[in-house]
Design an enzyme around this catalytic site. Sequence first.
Site, short mmCIF file in Angstrom:
data_model
loop_
_atom_site.label_atom_id
_atom_site.label_comp_id
_atom_site.label_asym_id
_atom_site.label_seq_id
_atom_site.Cartn_x
_atom_site.Cartn_y
_atom_site.Cartn_z
N LEU A 114 -2.63 9.25 3.90
CA LEU A 114 -2.17 10.32 3.01
C LEU A 114 -1.78 11.53 3.85
O LEU A 114 -0.78 12.19 3.60
CB LEU A 114 -3.28 10.69 2.02
CG LEU A 114 -3.79 9.55 1.13
CD1 LEU A 114 -4.82 10.06 0.14
CD2 LEU A 114 -2.65 8.88 0.36
N ARG A 121 -12.20 0.42 10.63
CA ARG A 121 -11.98 -0.73 9.76
C ARG A 121 -11.85 -2.05 10.51
O ARG A 121 -12.34 -3.08 10.06
CB ARG A 121 -10.71 -0.50 8.94
CG ARG A 121 -10.91 0.62 7.98
CD ARG A 121 -9.67 0.98 7.25
NE ARG A 121 -10.01 2.05 6.31
CZ ARG A 121 -9.14 2.66 5.55
NH1 ARG A 121 -7.87 2.34 5.60
NH2 ARG A 121 -9.53 3.60 4.71
N SER A 159 -13.32 1.75 -1.93
CA SER A 159 -12.99 2.77 -0.93
C SER A 159 -13.98 2.83 0.23
O SER A 159 -15.19 2.66 0.07
CB SER A 159 -12.97 4.13 -1.63
OG SER A 159 -12.98 5.14 -0.66
C1 LIG Z 1 -5.94 0.65 -2.81
C2 LIG Z 1 -5.53 1.61 -1.73
C3 LIG Z 1 -6.29 2.74 -1.48
C4 LIG Z 1 -5.92 3.63 -0.47
N1 LIG Z 1 -6.69 4.74 -0.24
C5 LIG Z 1 -6.32 5.61 0.74
C6 LIG Z 1 -7.08 6.78 0.98
O1 LIG Z 1 -8.09 7.04 0.35
N2 LIG Z 1 -6.65 7.62 1.95
C7 LIG Z 1 -5.54 7.39 2.70
O2 LIG Z 1 -5.20 8.20 3.56
N3 LIG Z 1 -4.78 6.29 2.47
C8 LIG Z 1 -5.14 5.40 1.51
N4 LIG Z 1 -4.37 4.29 1.28
C9 LIG Z 1 -3.08 4.15 1.96
C10 LIG Z 1 -2.04 5.06 1.30
O3 LIG Z 1 -2.23 5.07 -0.09
C11 LIG Z 1 -0.61 4.63 1.57
O4 LIG Z 1 -0.42 4.34 2.91
C12 LIG Z 1 0.36 5.75 1.19
O5 LIG Z 1 0.10 6.23 -0.10
C13 LIG Z 1 1.80 5.28 1.30
O6 LIG Z 1 2.64 6.32 0.85
P1 LIG Z 1 4.20 6.21 1.03
O7 LIG Z 1 4.79 7.43 0.43
O8 LIG Z 1 4.52 5.89 2.44
O9 LIG Z 1 4.61 4.91 0.17
P2 LIG Z 1 4.35 4.49 -1.37
O10 LIG Z 1 3.43 5.38 -2.09
O11 LIG Z 1 4.05 3.03 -1.33
O12 LIG Z 1 5.75 4.70 -2.03
C14 LIG Z 1 6.83 3.84 -1.80
C15 LIG Z 1 8.00 4.31 -2.61
O13 LIG Z 1 9.14 3.58 -2.20
C16 LIG Z 1 9.81 3.06 -3.31
N5 LIG Z 1 10.48 1.84 -2.85
C17 LIG Z 1 10.01 0.84 -2.08
N6 LIG Z 1 10.97 -0.05 -1.83
C18 LIG Z 1 12.07 0.39 -2.46
C19 LIG Z 1 13.40 -0.10 -2.56
N7 LIG Z 1 13.80 -1.21 -1.95
N8 LIG Z 1 14.27 0.61 -3.32
C20 LIG Z 1 13.90 1.77 -3.94
N9 LIG Z 1 12.67 2.28 -3.85
C21 LIG Z 1 11.77 1.60 -3.11
C22 LIG Z 1 8.76 2.87 -4.37
O14 LIG Z 1 9.36 2.88 -5.63
C23 LIG Z 1 7.88 4.10 -4.11
O15 LIG Z 1 8.41 5.21 -4.77
C24 LIG Z 1 -4.76 3.37 0.30
C25 LIG Z 1 -4.01 2.23 0.06
C26 LIG Z 1 -4.40 1.33 -0.93
C27 LIG Z 1 -3.63 0.07 -1.10
#
Ligand SMILES: Cc1cc2nc3c(=O)[nH]c(=O)nc-3n(C[C@H](O)[C@H](O)[C@H](O)COP(=O)(O)OP(=O)(O)OC[C@H]3O[C@@H](n4cnc5c(N)ncnc54)[C@H](O)[C@@H]3O)c2cc1C
Length: 637
Positions: free
Chosen positions: A441, A330, A284
């Site tokens: 987030l 970054r 992190s």
């Molecule tokens: C290791 C790591 C650490 C991180 N730490 C931080 C942090 O400390 N602070 C911060 O702000 N950000 C952080 N990030 C970034 C952040 O976690 C993500 O950008 C954010 O959580 C994405 O959320 P989301 O709801 O957009 O997607 P996701 O949480 O990726 O959810 C995607 C959803 O879509 C569904 N999905 C995808 N494709 C399909 C499909 N074709 N059909 C049906 N369902 C599908 C999945 O099942 C899931 O439910 C981090 C990222 C990583 C990789």
Amino acid sequence: MLLDGKVPGGPIAEKWERHRFELKLVNPANKRKFEIIVVGTGLGGGAAAATLAELGYNVKAFCFQDSPRRAHSIAAQGGINAAKNYPNDGDSIHRLFYDTVKGGDFRAREANVHRLAECSNLIIDHCVAQGIPFARDYGGLLANRSFGGAQVSRTFYARGQTGQQLLLGAYSSLCRQIASGKVQMYPRREMLDLVMVNGHAKGIVVRNLITGELESHAADAVVLATGGYGNVFFLSTNAMGSNVSANFAAYRKGALFANPCFTQIHPTCIPVHGTYQSKLTLMSESLRNDGRVWVPKNPGDKRPPHQIPESERDYYLERKYPSFGNLVPRDVASRNAKEQCDAGKGVGETNLAVYLDFADAIKRDGRDVIERKYGNLFAMYGKITADDPYTTPMMIYPAVHYTMGGMWVDYNLMSNIPGLFVLGEANFSDHGANRLGASALMQGLADGYFVLPYTIGGYLAGTAKANVSASDAPFKETQKSVQARVDKLLAIKGKRTVDDFHRQLGLILWDHCGMARNNEGMAKARTMIQDLRAEFWDNVLVPGGGKDFNQSLEKAGRVADFLEFGELMIVDALARQESCGGHFNEAYQTDENEAKRDDENFCHVAAWEYKGEGQDPEFHKEELKFENVKLTQRSYK
Ligand SMILES: Cc1cc2nc3c(=O)[nH]c(=O)nc-3n(C[C@H](O)[C@H](O)[C@H](O)COP(=O)(O)OP(=O)(O)OC[C@H]3O[C@@H](n4cnc5c(N)ncnc54)[C@H](O)[C@@H]3O)c2cc1C
């Protein structure tokens, strides 16, 4: 086509308030007549599904995992930003807005970013009410730490597990609505296509990943919250299942894909250690609060770190950027790590690593304090590398982490397809060419809890209700074409595994469209991807059948999309003849090797329209106007 972001008029700090008043409302009794599909139940989708159901809408929520709790959001470690100014160190909504626009190298829409900063404080209140166990200081107030690109401490955190805790909060709200019958949850479903009726998004076709059955679902609006596409590089810090397929299906149906080449390479990840590795691990950014980044001053110095005296170490970030030091954004930190390694100062077996050293912090604060802040991250590092970061510096190197590009959306988070909304990492909206730490987030939760619930009402109230059913012709036709693609993949019976193609695609992109890019390399990469895609459709091996649980088939579909999408990334990167944020074209750099923008020609969002298989996509642009922030060369010195 000039794209209209539908940004409301008036002073920036009043736009959202005014817009919310001007949006049409759906009255409570009518809300229950509407059906909304939410694909994805991470922080963006989970928050949206729970909130829409709470409002009274009928929601169908989909994810490909066995539970919403496993969405990739759970991996987020370091924290979530908000402009609460608890430490009284000079923060404000305007400062968070300013830092985010500048951090994104002036390639985001001002009005969206301001709204994000406004919502940030609501998120913290909401999550505290849900019981999220944020870290607290001695007096009981929520604690804050610093992240890159900011000189204030505004990051709220729950040790190194912030995403997990926030997701449990959203999941609890979602479960309440599932229990009340307002959300129908469909886990283990993968969206394979979008269904259009009279130019509006009215449903989806999914594959049940356990039985292999295809299902059609109809609704009054469709929300995609399907996460980022960093896995196009094969090696990344993303969960293995993260993909571009839902977005790409929407793109094929006419939704514009914005800034696909904007990828974030995170500076602090555990370095690659072998050819058959499938995943990279993030350390992190919060660690840069206390860890100091350094390399030996002399190229080729192979002594172990403790034998290199202070006078022979180069704390290059502190030296080059005295104001921000180790907490530069970054893109800047990543490029600098690469520069040091390219100059022969990299450490470790591969020479592709730099040190992140906690010795001074442990001496200053004591091991207990460091352990309390980062214990789980240190334990993770220790397990993976068999090194003890309390006594020897961590070795880190940049890795693919996040994608700023995504579906083009207007101020209402609606794509150019009426009725298709896109949230969280899946849209392009708030981070420009580089995302600041702890702001993903914030964006996912702002979109899901506080923006979409208003704006989707505006669409539903302002559009004549169409009575669509999943047995209508457009659904049958879409399902037929999805089945044909599944059958085609299974019929190839070639010799190379899906992973083998994916790994090769990832390497092409990493080498030519990664941390540094040049025109010649990108042109070559485009041809290489076209050749690889042709070979894929001729020689991929997808064992098993289509009527049961078949992970090779799932992956094959995702990699087939990545093979098309990778080319779109290159097309976009080639069209943007400037450097900005994470998009670093070697031909455009300042004398100090920083990204050099060309605001006269490229101060826009590049949005691409699908024109058919084998055809070049068509370019559209949304001009970006900066009325509240002055366009300057970014400086973190
Ligand atoms: C290791 C790591 C650490 C991180 N730490 C931080 C942090 O400390 N602070 C911060 O702000 N950000 C952080 N990030 C970034 C952040 O976690 C993500 O950008 C954010 O959580 C994405 O959320 P989301 O709801 O957009 O997607 P996701 O949480 O990726 O959810 C995607 C959803 O879509 C569904 N999905 C995808 N494709 C399909 C499909 N074709 N059909 C049906 N369902 C599908 C999945 O099942 C899931 O439910 C981090 C990222 C990583 C990789």
